[in-house]
Design a protein around this motif. Structure first.
Motif, mmCIF file in Angstrom:
data_model
loop_
_atom_site.group_PDB
_atom_site.id
_atom_site.type_symbol
_atom_site.label_atom_id
_atom_site.label_comp_id
_atom_site.label_asym_id
_atom_site.label_seq_id
_atom_site.Cartn_x
_atom_site.Cartn_y
_atom_site.Cartn_z
ATOM 1 N N GLY A 112 -5.107 -11.374 -13.611
ATOM 2 C CA GLY A 112 -5.213 -9.921 -13.393
ATOM 3 C C GLY A 112 -6.371 -9.037 -14.227
ATOM 4 N N GLY A 113 -6.387 -9.578 -15.350
ATOM 5 C CA GLY A 113 -7.229 -8.967 -16.265
ATOM 6 C C GLY A 113 -6.913 -7.429 -16.708
ATOM 7 N N SER A 114 -8.056 -6.718 -16.618
ATOM 8 C CA SER A 114 -7.888 -5.277 -16.913
ATOM 9 C C SER A 114 -7.652 -4.437 -15.738
ATOM 10 N N GLN A 115 -7.997 -4.735 -14.449
ATOM 11 C CA GLN A 115 -7.965 -3.946 -13.657
ATOM 12 C C GLN A 115 -6.886 -4.115 -12.711
ATOM 13 N N HIS A 116 -6.441 -5.622 -12.554
ATOM 14 C CA HIS A 116 -5.440 -5.882 -11.298
ATOM 15 C C HIS A 116 -4.200 -6.495 -11.661
ATOM 16 N N LEU A 117 -3.274 -5.114 -11.900
ATOM 17 C CA LEU A 117 -1.722 -5.596 -12.468
ATOM 18 C C LEU A 117 -0.715 -5.388 -11.496
ATOM 19 N N ARG A 118 0.303 -6.305 -11.811
ATOM 20 C CA ARG A 118 1.413 -5.966 -10.767
ATOM 21 C C ARG A 118 2.626 -6.281 -11.566
ATOM 22 N N ARG A 119 3.465 -5.184 -11.668
ATOM 23 C CA ARG A 119 4.756 -5.356 -12.197
ATOM 24 C C ARG A 119 5.928 -4.541 -11.978
ATOM 25 N N ASP A 120 6.886 -4.982 -11.613
ATOM 26 C CA ASP A 120 7.912 -3.937 -11.136
ATOM 27 C C ASP A 120 7.208 -3.327 -9.747
ATOM 28 N N ARG A 121 7.574 -1.826 -9.975
ATOM 29 C CA ARG A 121 6.791 -0.968 -9.058
ATOM 30 C C ARG A 121 5.497 -0.417 -9.385
ATOM 31 N N TYR A 122 4.535 -1.117 -9.997
ATOM 32 C CA TYR A 122 3.514 -0.552 -10.757
ATOM 33 C C TYR A 122 2.328 -1.670 -10.025
ATOM 34 N N LEU A 123 1.352 -1.078 -9.464
ATOM 35 C CA LEU A 123 0.431 -1.990 -8.854
ATOM 36 C C LEU A 123 -1.077 -1.129 -9.370
ATOM 37 N N SER A 124 -2.101 -1.872 -9.788
ATOM 38 C CA SER A 124 -3.393 -1.346 -10.115
ATOM 39 C C SER A 124 -4.231 -2.248 -9.384
ATOM 40 N N THR A 125 -5.518 -1.610 -9.110
ATOM 41 C CA THR A 125 -6.682 -2.263 -8.233
ATOM 42 C C THR A 125 -7.994 -1.807 -8.676
ATOM 43 N N GLY A 126 -8.898 -2.586 -8.604
ATOM 44 C CA GLY A 126 -10.284 -2.128 -9.219
ATOM 45 C C GLY A 126 -11.210 -1.698 -8.089
ATOM 46 N N VAL A 127 -10.595 -1.760 -6.721
ATOM 47 C CA VAL A 127 -11.210 -1.254 -5.475
ATOM 48 C C VAL A 127 -11.012 0.245 -5.234
ATOM 49 N N GLN A 128 -12.018 1.006 -5.340
ATOM 50 C CA GLN A 128 -11.784 2.393 -5.030
ATOM 51 C C GLN A 128 -11.258 2.722 -3.782
ATOM 52 N N GLY A 129 -10.388 3.606 -3.618
ATOM 53 C CA GLY A 129 -9.699 3.892 -2.550
ATOM 54 C C GLY A 129 -8.819 2.994 -1.809
ATOM 55 N N GLN A 130 -8.533 1.830 -2.265
ATOM 56 C CA GLN A 130 -7.800 0.879 -1.732
ATOM 57 C C GLN A 130 -6.206 1.162 -1.906
ATOM 58 N N SER A 131 -5.700 1.662 -3.166
ATOM 59 C CA SER A 131 -4.551 2.105 -3.269
ATOM 60 C C SER A 131 -3.817 3.320 -2.612
ATOM 61 N N LEU A 132 -4.744 4.226 -1.820
ATOM 62 C CA LEU A 132 -4.125 5.351 -1.166
ATOM 63 C C LEU A 132 -3.209 4.580 0.071
ATOM 64 N N PRO A 133 -3.938 3.909 0.940
ATOM 65 C CA PRO A 133 -3.186 3.672 2.097
ATOM 66 C C PRO A 133 -2.027 2.929 2.003
ATOM 67 N N VAL A 134 -2.033 1.994 0.766
ATOM 68 C CA VAL A 134 -0.807 1.148 0.378
ATOM 69 C C VAL A 134 0.236 2.283 -0.094
#
Length: 262
Positions: A112-134
């Motif tokens: 995942g590196g610096s931007q793309h993390l997934r742990r329990d109920r935590y998720l990050s992404t480097g794609v702007q705006g992607q997280s909001l609809p999810v």
């Protein structure tokens, strides 16, 4: 004694209101995030860090302020500038550093590196705006199956140029979803000042959907929490989206060592 005769130090003390005292835990977390980010820039400068990394220098107080207001069942959606969000959620600098460096003990086995993390109920992404609809979709599930839980999504002012943001906000308001949108408005989208890329205001855009908006111009964590606690509590009891806009400052570069500012 007239003002012109008062020593400079005394004038400063008269004019400057004392800041609220930080708890030891808050101060420790602020310093941890700041030290972590500075170390990443140092590692990059020495050629020991590959890929990209976006530090949150100057914005550390945002996730620290929200830390006790978010509960374990809540989902947190982060972005490209999310190290502080992760550390405030888990307090795990070892796992995060291992992830960024691709070493043993990494949160996502180094993929995942610096931007793309997934742990329990935590998720990050480097794609702007992607997280909001999810996050809106997750908030819908929480409303149906886990009343009282919410989805918190961190975005920047530059992300308001993405159409997916408005599609998500539209549904969130129509369906009254427990969605907390935290905007870290640092005044510059990568290298473009807000005034050159955003027409109107975030408050005005929230109002167009009938969504509640709360602006935070403070830097004092106890006062920020006092203002947010009843709003987030109300969101949990009576689900509906809320936009919290932090007027903050990005002291570090956009990514690694690049910065167009003096």
């Amino acid at each position: 004694m007239c003002g012109c005769c008062i020593p400079f130090q005394e004038v400063f003390l008269v004019l400057e209101e004392p800041m609220d005292r930080l708890s030891d835990d808050d101060l420790a977390l602020l310093l941890l995030i700041r030290s972590f980010e500075l170390k990443l820039l140092e590692l990059f400068g020495r050629g020991e860090l590959n890929g990209t990394t976006h530090t949150c220098l100057g914005q550390e107080y945002v996730p620290v302020s929200l830390r006790p207001l978010l509960r374990e069942p809540d989902w947190v959606f982060s972005n490209h500038r999310g190290h502080g969000h992760y550390l405030a959620r888990f307090g795990d600098p070892e796992g995060l550093l291992a992830e960024i460096m691709g070493r043993k003990g990494a949160v996502c086995e180094g993929v995942g590196g610096s931007q793309h993390l997934r742990r329990d109920r935590y998720l990050s992404t480097g794609v702007q705006g992607q997280s909001l609809p999810v996050a809106a979709g997750v908030a819908l599930r929480l409303k149906r199956h886990e009343p009282g839980a919410l989805a918190c999504v961190y975005i920047g002012d530059g992300t308001w140029g993405e159409g997916s943001v408005y599609e998500a906000l539209n549904l969130a308001q129509l369906w009254r979803l427990p969605l907390l949108v935290v905007v870290e408005h640092n005044g510059i989208a990568q290298s473009t000042p807000t005034a050159l890329q955003m027409a109107g205001t975030i408050e005005g855009r929230a109002g167009a959907f009938g969504i509640g908006h709360h602006r935070v111009d403070l830097f004092e964590i106890p006062r920020i929490r006092d203002g947010l606690a009843p709003l987030i509590g109300s969101l949990r009891a009576d689900p509906r989206p809320l936009i919290v806009e932090f007027a903050t400052h990005r002291l570090g570069p956009h990514s690694k060592g690049d910065d167009t500012r003096p």
